[in-house]
Design an enzyme around this catalytic site. Structure first.
Site, mmCIF file in Angstrom:
data_model
loop_
_atom_site.group_PDB
_atom_site.id
_atom_site.type_symbol
_atom_site.label_atom_id
_atom_site.label_comp_id
_atom_site.label_asym_id
_atom_site.label_seq_id
_atom_site.Cartn_x
_atom_site.Cartn_y
_atom_site.Cartn_z
ATOM 1 N N ARG A 20 -6.699 -2.463 4.030
ATOM 2 C CA ARG A 20 -6.446 -1.290 4.863
ATOM 3 C C ARG A 20 -7.660 -1.078 5.767
ATOM 4 O O ARG A 20 -8.793 -1.379 5.398
ATOM 5 C CB ARG A 20 -6.203 -0.040 4.013
ATOM 6 C CG ARG A 20 -4.824 0.021 3.359
ATOM 7 C CD ARG A 20 -3.736 0.244 4.400
ATOM 8 N NE ARG A 20 -2.392 0.377 3.826
ATOM 9 C CZ ARG A 20 -1.543 -0.622 3.691
ATOM 10 N NH1 ARG A 20 -1.888 -1.849 4.057
ATOM 11 N NH2 ARG A 20 -0.333 -0.413 3.189
ATOM 12 N N GLU A 34 -4.268 2.407 14.037
ATOM 13 C CA GLU A 34 -3.347 1.335 14.416
ATOM 14 C C GLU A 34 -2.244 1.939 15.271
ATOM 15 O O GLU A 34 -1.615 2.909 14.841
ATOM 16 C CB GLU A 34 -2.739 0.668 13.173
ATOM 17 C CG GLU A 34 -3.758 -0.122 12.382
ATOM 18 C CD GLU A 34 -3.165 -0.795 11.142
ATOM 19 O OE1 GLU A 34 -1.946 -0.608 10.887
ATOM 20 O OE2 GLU A 34 -3.909 -1.482 10.439
ATOM 21 N N GLY A 70 0.823 -1.204 0.000
ATOM 22 C CA GLY A 70 0.000 0.000 0.000
ATOM 23 C C GLY A 70 0.855 1.251 0.000
ATOM 24 O O GLY A 70 1.973 1.254 0.523
ATOM 25 N N HIS A 113 -1.856 -6.181 12.532
ATOM 26 C CA HIS A 113 -1.268 -5.864 11.225
ATOM 27 C C HIS A 113 0.045 -6.614 11.020
ATOM 28 O O HIS A 113 1.110 -6.014 10.827
ATOM 29 C CB HIS A 113 -1.053 -4.355 11.069
ATOM 30 C CG HIS A 113 -0.975 -3.929 9.623
ATOM 31 N ND1 HIS A 113 -1.246 -2.658 9.193
ATOM 32 C CD2 HIS A 113 -0.648 -4.622 8.482
ATOM 33 C CE1 HIS A 113 -1.102 -2.577 7.890
ATOM 34 N NE2 HIS A 113 -0.734 -3.766 7.430
ATOM 35 N N ILE A 114 -0.050 -7.952 10.999
ATOM 36 C CA ILE A 114 1.142 -8.791 10.873
ATOM 37 C C ILE A 114 1.167 -9.550 9.546
ATOM 38 O O ILE A 114 1.904 -10.535 9.407
ATOM 39 C CB ILE A 114 1.247 -9.790 12.049
ATOM 40 C CG1 ILE A 114 0.011 -10.697 12.109
ATOM 41 C CG2 ILE A 114 1.449 -9.051 13.356
ATOM 42 C CD1 ILE A 114 0.164 -11.876 13.063
ATOM 43 N N GLY A 115 0.378 -9.091 8.564
ATOM 44 C CA GLY A 115 0.258 -9.823 7.313
ATOM 45 C C GLY A 115 1.574 -10.200 6.667
ATOM 46 O O GLY A 115 1.765 -11.338 6.233
#
Length: 352
Positions: free
Chosen positions: A268, A297, A109, A316-318
């Site tokens: 997002r 976040e 992103g 948010h650990i993608g």
């Protein structure tokens, strides 16, 4: 004579390479955070004079200490490697000066990179889109399982030491035989489909601006958004955040989902209007949700979303695997090398 000529060519080539190295060493590149992988740092250091912020450019440290240091370091830099989820400010770009030619974000992103301002200044932007798809897809599948099998409630039982024992207690839902709808069949969406095949999913459907040949190859059917919302048991958000997609999941679109629908967001946070999601989950309008991204976040620990038993949240650990983060950083570094040495960018962002 021939040998002397060949020797002369070789020496000229070596001299040119050395001169080129000296020339690029005059260019300064700023790395925004102190946690940039060493292997990627070395790629930059081979070519340029590298400045690196000594602070972590995330959260409060990024907003205060790192911000001040970046403002001090960026004047005269030709490229900025942005390893942060914080927005690139106009103030920082003003401080950089007109010689700033490229921003290389270590992320897929790029809405946090101030793309309109970059375009207005003629600054090129690169990102790291495909390298993180496998890792994010794994997290997406994990969120589907976590939400469907009620991990939040079940983990709470374990922590309390009070297990709900019984044949019909805390029953979840199956991926097997389900319809999975994907909003944004890009690299991540495609990687999710590949991983879910082994779960015996009955049907994959997707929506977007147009039908994709990759979708047909994966056996996924192209449908409009309303059809996807009304027919999917699992709905995956893997679309980029744009003016068009912001809050695309809202009171109206949630109302079109099935009562057993499970919403998963790895795109997002602002793809989802969170107040509407809270109400839909609390009122059991949909079955559950799994989120790896939120707004803001980090999500405050007293946020009302976290009171819901049918919401499974990750921080948010993608892309957070050793291999993926290293490959992202190395791609970002190589984008800068190409950009500042006149070679084609590897993963350019087309600024509209």
């Amino acid at each position: 004579m021939i040998i002397q000529s060949l020797l002369g060519v070789v020496l000229l080539h070596l001299w040119q390479c050395g001169a080129s190295s000296i020339m690029t060493k005059d260019l300064k590149v700023l790395v925004s955070s102190n946690d940039f992988p060493e292997s990627a740092l070395k790629i930059l250091q081979e070519h340029f004079t590298v400045l690196q912020c000594k602070y972590l450019n995330f959260d409060e440290e990024g907003r205060t200490l790192a911000r001040e240091e970046l403002l001090n370091l960026i004047p005269g830099c030709s490229a900025l490697v942005w390893s942060s989820n914080l927005p690139i400010s106009k103030e920082l770009l003003d401080k950089a000066g007109p010689q700033l030619k490229q921003v290389s974000t270590v992320s897929a992103g790029y809405n946090h990179c101030n793309p309109d301002e970059l375009k207005a200044r003629g600054i090129k932007l690169t990102n790291t889109p495909n390298v993180l798809a496998p890792a994010v897809a794994e997290i997406a599948v994990g969120l589907m399982l976590g939400a469907a099998r009620r991990f939040t409630e079940n983990l709470d039982q374990v922590r309390r030491g009070q297990w709900e024992i019984g044949f019909d207690k805390v029953l979840g839902q199956d991926l097997r035989g389900s319809t999975v709808g994907i909003i944004g069949l890009g690299g991540i969406g495609q990687a999710v489909v590949k991983r879910l095949v082994g779960f015996e999913v009955a049907r994959f459907i997707y929506t977007g601006h147009r039908e994709k040949p990759e979708g047909k190859a994966l056996g996924a059917e192209f449908v409009n958004l309303d059809t996807l919302l009304s027919q999917s048991d699992f709905i995956l958000l893997s679309a980029p955040l744009t003016d068009e997609t912001r809050h695309m999941i809202n009171e109206t679109t949630l109302a079109k989902m099935k009562k057993n629908a499970i919403l998963v967001n790895v795109g997002r946070g602002d793809l989802v209007e969170q107040e509407a999601l809270y109400n839909a989950l609390k009122n059991k309008q949909i079955y559950a949700a799994g989120l790896d991204v939120t707004t803001p976040e980090p999500l405050p620990k007293d946020h009302k979303l976290l009171t819901l038993p049918n919401l499974f949240v990750l921080p948010h650990i993608g892309s957070a695997t050793v291999r993926t983060r290293r490959e992202m950083a190395e791609l970002a570094a190589n984008n800068v090398v190409n950009g500042l040495t006149g070679k084609p960018l590897i993963t350019p962002v087309q600024l509209k």
